[in-house]
Design an enzyme around this catalytic site. Sequence first.
Site, short mmCIF file in Angstrom:
data_model
loop_
_atom_site.label_atom_id
_atom_site.label_comp_id
_atom_site.label_asym_id
_atom_site.label_seq_id
_atom_site.Cartn_x
_atom_site.Cartn_y
_atom_site.Cartn_z
CG ASP A 191 -0.18 0.00 2.73
OD1 ASP A 191 0.91 0.25 2.63
OD2 ASP A 191 -1.02 -0.35 3.57
CB CYS A 194 5.04 -0.32 0.75
SG CYS A 194 5.56 0.65 -0.77
CG HIS A 401 5.85 -2.91 -3.43
ND1 HIS A 401 5.03 -2.76 -2.38
CD2 HIS A 401 6.57 -3.95 -3.04
CE1 HIS A 401 4.81 -3.86 -1.47
NE2 HIS A 401 5.95 -4.54 -2.06
#
Length: 434
Positions: A191, A194, A401
Amino acid sequence: MYHYDSGTKDEQNLQTDQVKTMNKKAKFGFDSDRQSQNKKSKKNHGSTQSTQAQNAEVKGRAAGKDAYSPGPERSSESTHAMQKRAQEEDKSNHTDSHSSQQHLMKTLSAEDEKGEVDLYRGEEEIQQELQEKHQSKPEAVGETQSSVSAAEDIQTYSEREWKGKTSKSQLIRKGYEAIASEFNLRRVRGDNYCALRATLFQVLSQSKELPAWLRDSDIIKWPKEMDSDMDLIKDWQFPFESRKNKVQHLEQCLEQLKKKWQEAVECKSLEERERVCQLVFRVHDEEYELLEALKFLMLRTAIQLHSDMEKGSDVPEFCWLLFARDSSKCPKTFFTNHLRHVGFSGGLEQVEMCLLGHSLQQTIRVVRLYKCDSEEFITYYPIDHREDWPSLCLLTEDDRHYNALGPKKSSKFDEHGRPKWNQPSDGQSNITRL
């Protein structure tokens, strides 16, 4: 239990490209790239309420989530359904913008029902998830899903996720191969928190002592002092409800951070420290309080650095990049347009990763797999204190990410206690000039 879609990332990427081409007429300004959305929302002073409502509506209809996936994946079944839906839409005579937007949302919803939800979740989803956690019966630590997975072999993960023969697939595999002998991979919940979550996990799992700033007895007073000086706390966003006012809530967040960091440092074995981390990373209120504490530290550091800049004092190079942006000329605009939205509608940018590292007095070393075979394969956030600050190791495939890296038991370390890996080239690593 981890959920994976059928097909590799390369196959899924190819299928997605085909669908994007067929849906080109239905987009009307929608950007299929999530990273572009995040940057655009920051430039326009955050997402509007209507946009957030649309995102929440799309994501709320999804059937399943993968907490550890670095990006949305599609199965061949969902792609076929999308193609059929797009063909039917092309035959219709609906030409107005509203109808096209509705079609796109329906298509994305159908895609998510068979595939996966976008890892960039909105505020509404986080609140709903926390409410469901409170309503459910308490579970043992080992039984509840953690937001940081158990360590797994990097080579195995790479071979499973990047099977294709495209140039990108080969580059990512090469990057994984360069570090596979020294590290294990810990996948981090996908999300907008992260980067903060991966950094916090490394802090709690690796720190040997409390930093000097955390030993300050006045640390709990910092939110009240900032509120008096800058009047920013009133606009703070929390992903959960609290009966405390925002200043008191941030005081609680900092107190929790100091407590958990101290508990981790005092652990006498790796097993004990793992247990401490398991208790933290359970997607409960406490975890988000710690992540919000990191954001507060970033804002406080930004205020201090900006003040030093105005006085003509020496500051790290990233400060000039941080405050050179039109949307963050000063700490207030940085908070309003960027930091306030981290965790909700956007993640951390590279220059903000430098601010995070400086705030914690930790050098965040990131293996950037898509930069393999370049001098940016290993990047330091910030670069100024890489020889004298503790080092944390993260990994990213796309600068969006972040996952955590854990040393293997057989790993060798350099004279500074940092794990070594094989460089893919002879270039020196440094931060990207933004």
